[in-house]
Design a protein around this motif. Structure first.
Motif, PDB file in Angstrom:
ATOM      1  N   ILE A 180       7.711 141.057 -31.126  1.00 52.23           N
ATOM      2  CA  ILE A 180       7.465 139.636 -30.900  1.00 52.23           C
ATOM      3  C   ILE A 180       5.956 139.431 -30.983  1.00 52.23           C
ATOM      4  O   ILE A 180       5.212 139.755 -30.067  1.00 52.23           O
ATOM      5  CB  ILE A 180       8.000 139.170 -29.535  1.00 52.23           C
ATOM      6  CG1 ILE A 180       9.488 139.516 -29.403  1.00 52.23           C
ATOM      7  CG2 ILE A 180       7.758 137.677 -29.356  1.00 52.23           C
ATOM      8  CD1 ILE A 180      10.380 138.834 -30.414  1.00 52.23           C
ATOM      9  N   GLY A 181       5.507 138.886 -32.101  1.00 57.77           N
ATOM     10  CA  GLY A 181       4.086 138.696 -32.309  1.00 57.77           C
ATOM     11  C   GLY A 181       3.594 137.411 -31.675  1.00 57.77           C
ATOM     12  O   GLY A 181       4.297 136.398 -31.644  1.00 57.77           O
ATOM     13  N   LEU A 218       5.645 122.936 -27.110  1.00 56.55           N
ATOM     14  CA  LEU A 218       6.720 123.817 -26.645  1.00 56.55           C
ATOM     15  C   LEU A 218       7.836 123.891 -27.670  1.00 56.55           C
ATOM     16  O   LEU A 218       8.369 124.974 -27.956  1.00 56.55           O
ATOM     17  CB  LEU A 218       7.256 123.315 -25.304  1.00 56.55           C
ATOM     18  CG  LEU A 218       8.463 124.054 -24.733  1.00 56.55           C
ATOM     19  CD1 LEU A 218       8.160 125.535 -24.538  1.00 56.55           C
ATOM     20  CD2 LEU A 218       8.893 123.413 -23.402  1.00 56.55           C
ATOM     21  N   HIS A 219       8.196 122.744 -28.232  1.00 55.79           N
ATOM     22  CA  HIS A 219       9.244 122.725 -29.263  1.00 55.79           C
ATOM     23  C   HIS A 219       8.840 123.592 -30.457  1.00 55.79           C
ATOM     24  O   HIS A 219       9.675 124.352 -31.002  1.00 55.79           O
ATOM     25  CB  HIS A 219       9.496 121.290 -29.716  1.00 55.79           C
ATOM     26  CG  HIS A 219      10.487 121.187 -30.830  1.00 55.79           C
ATOM     27  ND1 HIS A 219      11.849 121.329 -30.651  1.00 55.79           N
ATOM     28  CD2 HIS A 219      10.307 120.977 -32.173  1.00 55.79           C
ATOM     29  CE1 HIS A 219      12.470 121.213 -31.806  1.00 55.79           C
ATOM     30  NE2 HIS A 219      11.553 120.991 -32.749  1.00 55.79           N
ATOM     31  N   THR A 276      10.790 126.997 -31.699  1.00 58.56           N
ATOM     32  CA  THR A 276      11.264 127.138 -33.075  1.00 58.56           C
ATOM     33  C   THR A 276      10.768 128.443 -33.685  1.00 58.56           C
ATOM     34  O   THR A 276      11.527 129.169 -34.346  1.00 58.56           O
ATOM     35  CB  THR A 276      10.790 125.946 -33.933  1.00 58.56           C
ATOM     36  OG1 THR A 276      11.317 124.733 -33.374  1.00 58.56           O
ATOM     37  CG2 THR A 276      11.262 126.088 -35.368  1.00 58.56           C
ATOM     38  N   ARG A 277       9.503 128.755 -33.454  1.00 53.16           N
ATOM     39  CA  ARG A 277       8.939 130.012 -33.967  1.00 53.16           C
ATOM     40  C   ARG A 277       9.625 131.223 -33.324  1.00 53.16           C
ATOM     41  O   ARG A 277       9.942 132.204 -34.009  1.00 53.16           O
ATOM     42  CB  ARG A 277       7.435 130.052 -33.696  1.00 53.16           C
ATOM     43  CG  ARG A 277       6.615 129.129 -34.570  1.00 53.16           C
ATOM     44  CD  ARG A 277       5.170 129.090 -34.089  1.00 53.16           C
ATOM     45  NE  ARG A 277       4.602 130.441 -33.966  1.00 53.16           N
ATOM     46  CZ  ARG A 277       3.484 130.700 -33.288  1.00 53.16           C
ATOM     47  NH1 ARG A 277       2.846 129.713 -32.661  1.00 53.16           N
ATOM     48  NH2 ARG A 277       3.018 131.933 -33.246  1.00 53.16           N
ATOM     49  N   HIS A 317      20.452 132.377 -32.525  1.00 48.39           N
ATOM     50  CA  HIS A 317      21.301 131.429 -31.796  1.00 48.39           C
ATOM     51  C   HIS A 317      21.233 131.641 -30.280  1.00 48.39           C
ATOM     52  O   HIS A 317      21.708 130.795 -29.513  1.00 48.39           O
ATOM     53  CB  HIS A 317      22.755 131.584 -32.251  1.00 48.39           C
ATOM     54  CG  HIS A 317      23.315 132.956 -32.012  1.00 48.39           C
ATOM     55  ND1 HIS A 317      23.102 134.003 -32.878  1.00 48.39           N
ATOM     56  CD2 HIS A 317      24.042 133.456 -30.986  1.00 48.39           C
ATOM     57  CE1 HIS A 317      23.694 135.088 -32.409  1.00 48.39           C
ATOM     58  NE2 HIS A 317      24.263 134.799 -31.271  1.00 48.39           N
ATOM     59  N   ALA A 318      20.662 132.781 -29.838  1.00 46.05           N
ATOM     60  CA  ALA A 318      20.598 133.047 -28.405  1.00 46.05           C
ATOM     61  C   ALA A 318      19.640 132.103 -27.686  1.00 46.05           C
ATOM     62  O   ALA A 318      19.777 131.879 -26.481  1.00 46.05           O
ATOM     63  CB  ALA A 318      20.179 134.490 -28.152  1.00 46.05           C
ATOM     64  N   LEU A 319      18.678 131.554 -28.424  1.00 46.00           N
ATOM     65  CA  LEU A 319      17.751 130.597 -27.826  1.00 46.00           C
ATOM     66  C   LEU A 319      18.259 129.196 -28.131  1.00 46.00           C
ATOM     67  O   LEU A 319      18.239 128.749 -29.279  1.00 46.00           O
ATOM     68  CB  LEU A 319      16.335 130.802 -28.373  1.00 46.00           C
ATOM     69  CG  LEU A 319      15.277 129.799 -27.900  1.00 46.00           C
ATOM     70  CD1 LEU A 319      15.259 129.691 -26.380  1.00 46.00           C
ATOM     71  CD2 LEU A 319      13.903 130.182 -28.433  1.00 46.00           C
ATOM     72  N   ARG A 320      18.702 128.524 -27.093  1.00 44.36           N
ATOM     73  CA  ARG A 320      19.335 127.217 -27.276  1.00 44.36           C
ATOM     74  C   ARG A 320      18.534 126.114 -26.598  1.00 44.36           C
ATOM     75  O   ARG A 320      17.991 126.294 -25.516  1.00 44.36           O
ATOM     76  CB  ARG A 320      20.752 127.237 -26.703  1.00 44.36           C
ATOM     77  CG  ARG A 320      21.649 128.269 -27.384  1.00 44.36           C
ATOM     78  CD  ARG A 320      23.054 128.230 -26.859  1.00 44.36           C
ATOM     79  NE  ARG A 320      23.863 129.271 -27.475  1.00 44.36           N
ATOM     80  CZ  ARG A 320      25.143 129.503 -27.174  1.00 44.36           C
ATOM     81  NH1 ARG A 320      25.747 128.765 -26.249  1.00 44.36           N
ATOM     82  NH2 ARG A 320      25.808 130.478 -27.787  1.00 44.36           N
TER      83      ARG A 320
END
Length: 253
Positions: A20-21, A62-63, A67-68, A77-80
């Motif tokens: 995770i960069g 934050l959005h 998205t990144r 899909h785990a991040l909703r």
């Protein structure tokens, strides 16, 4: 997908680790992992990401970060996105800190129920999850401080429980290892009574009754000098057993 926070941030899916960069992406994922399964509000996430001076439009920023991060994750899909915030939709035990706490509870329960071997197995598994300092990437941030403190406190209790579980069945080599570990822990937590009681019990179990009595006396004097108190009921009972000539056994916690 599994997420590790008991050390540097780690994301693994199908046996492959995904890096995770970006510092803010790691903060975002760590904060979501601490609330795995539940919705984390934009306010809580913004406070974690920008504890001091935040952007002019934090919701937009934050959005963009979410998205990144979604594009980076092996299971996007785990991040909703939810009406109330963002959710990491994974089973709780997909996060190592959650699994650690559950194993700690199970191990202590087994110890209290008189099943030291089962307790030791669960406690060893709990400790094996640690890969370094908890929340290593974000430990300096305000949101992480309470979580780090809590995890370290639970870890200390697990180490104590494991020693207690193994005292009754350990051989001379293992007892020596326990004594070394207890010495190291006491150096950092000199007034923690359970460590002192385990030390007295371990010395007694090793046939070193005189040293056990000396260890008790040293602790009694330390308490009197620094806190003006005396050892607790369990420690006093162990002391009485030693005075009566009993070899001692694992304290019942």
């Amino acid at each position: 997908m599994r997420i590790g926070v008991l050390g540097p941030l780690r994301v693994v899916a199908d046996g492959q680790e995904t890096g995770i960069g970006g510092a803010r992406l790691r903060v975002l994922l760590t904060r979501l992992a601490l609330g795995v399964g539940g919705v984390v509000s934009p306010t809580a996430l913004s406070e974690a990401l920008w504890p001091e001076d935040g952007p002019a439009h934090p919701d937009t920023a934050l959005h963009s970060l979410a998205t990144r991060l979604r594009r980076t994750l092996p299971e996007p899909h785990a991040l909703r996105s939810e009406p109330e915030g963002y959710r990491l939709a994974l089973p709780p035990e997909a996060v190592d800190a959650v699994r650690f706490e559950r194993l700690a509870i199970q191990g202590r329960g087994a110890l209290r129920d008189g099943h030291p071997e089962d307790a030791a197995q669960r406690l060893r598994e709990a400790l094996s999850l640690w890969r370094g300092a908890p929340l290593a990437d974000t430990a300096h941030l305000p949101f992480a401080v309470p979580a780090v403190t809590r995890l370290e406190r639970i870890r200390l209790g697990v180490r104590e429980d494991l020693i207690a579980a193994e005292l009754g069945s350990s051989d001379a080599t293992e007892r020596t290892a326990h004594l070394v570990e207890l010495g190291e822990l006491i150096a950092h937590h000199p007034l923690r009574e359970r460590l002192r009681e385990l030390l007295v019990a371990a010395l007694a179990a090793d046939g070193r009754r005189g040293e056990a009595l000396t260890a008790h006396e040293e602790y009694r004097r330390l308490l009197a000098a620094q806190l003006g108190t005396v050892p607790g009921k369990s420690m006093r009972a162990l002391h009485q057993r030693l005075l009566g000539g009993e070899k001692g056994s694992s304290p019942g916690f």
